[in-house]
Design an enzyme around this catalytic site. Sequence first.
Site, PDB file in Angstrom:
ATOM      1  N   THR A 136      40.944  14.588  19.304  1.00 47.58           N
ATOM      2  CA  THR A 136      40.092  13.394  19.315  1.00 47.58           C
ATOM      3  C   THR A 136      40.542  12.438  18.210  1.00 47.58           C
ATOM      4  OG1 THR A 136      38.422  14.334  17.813  1.00 47.58           O
ATOM      5  CG2 THR A 136      38.153  14.746  20.191  1.00 47.58           C
ATOM      6  N   GLY A 137      40.251  11.158  18.426  1.00 50.22           N
ATOM      7  CA  GLY A 137      40.664  10.158  17.447  1.00 50.22           C
ATOM      8  C   GLY A 137      42.170  10.121  17.279  1.00 50.22           C
ATOM      9  N   ILE A 180      46.602  10.680  11.489  1.00 50.71           N
ATOM     10  CA  ILE A 180      46.715  12.132  11.614  1.00 50.71           C
ATOM     11  C   ILE A 180      46.539  12.573  13.068  1.00 50.71           C
ATOM     12  CG2 ILE A 180      45.586  14.307  11.008  1.00 50.71           C
ATOM     13  CD1 ILE A 180      44.982  13.010   8.244  1.00 50.71           C
ATOM     14  N   TYR A 238      30.517   9.496   3.116  1.00 51.15           N
ATOM     15  CA  TYR A 238      31.677  10.088   3.770  1.00 51.15           C
ATOM     16  C   TYR A 238      31.916  11.505   3.258  1.00 51.15           C
ATOM     17  CZ  TYR A 238      36.540  10.894   5.124  1.00 51.15           C
ATOM     18  OH  TYR A 238      37.692  11.438   5.633  1.00 51.15           O
TER      19      TYR A 238
END
Length: 249
Positions: free
Chosen positions: A12-13, A18, A150
Amino acid sequence: MGQLHGKNALVTGATSGIGLATARRFAAEGAHVFITGRRQEALDAAAASIGDNVTAVRGDVSKLEDLDQLIEAIQAHGGGLDVLMANAGGGGFAPLGAITPEQFAETFDGNVGGTLFTVQKALPVLNDGAAIVLVGSTAATAGTPAFGVYAASKAAIRSFGRTWAAELVGRKIRVNTVIPGPTHTPGVEGLAPTPADTQGLLDTLTSTVPMGRMGQPEEIANVALFLAGDQSSFMTGAEIFVDGGAQQL
């Protein structure tokens, strides 16, 4: 024959940084890779850079209906899922006094909720013996000013890794967490308030790394591959820091 030959993997992403580097590495090692991203143009470009062995599904991991569509695509392909890398997420700077409910919700919905529900929704298609790779951050233990939301979201990811490893061990599904340190990605550059501040941010991050440089996405992908493949077959519930010594020295 590659380390993931004949396997199905989800990252995902995966439109940059990365996630994209890992998707490319998984595909190069023989996996059919499913990738996600929120922007169709970026997703199409990422898929083109990976090659033929890829299925791109546009979606936002914080939206359950998008995750349902992703799982439907995996089911339609057949063969289940052998590797899941929950990489999607992000965040920004805000000191304690300036954190808003909206910023908190966006960060936790994407990083924590997105990871949780990606893994939960994937459970029916995960093959016994599969590998789950979560993506944490050294921010979770570094105490960086103005990065608290975060950091807290990534601390939750580390906790998930331990709990899910215990829950899924009966299915021989391994759950491990890769912990990147400062890594030169578009997402990190985007943390700078303005383009003129980008180099200053990169210099500051580099100064925290004993090896004297930032990591590259491909270096994180190498460790993700290790955790996804058979070479880490006796590992679960573990974390690996890929941080140039930032949290070790």
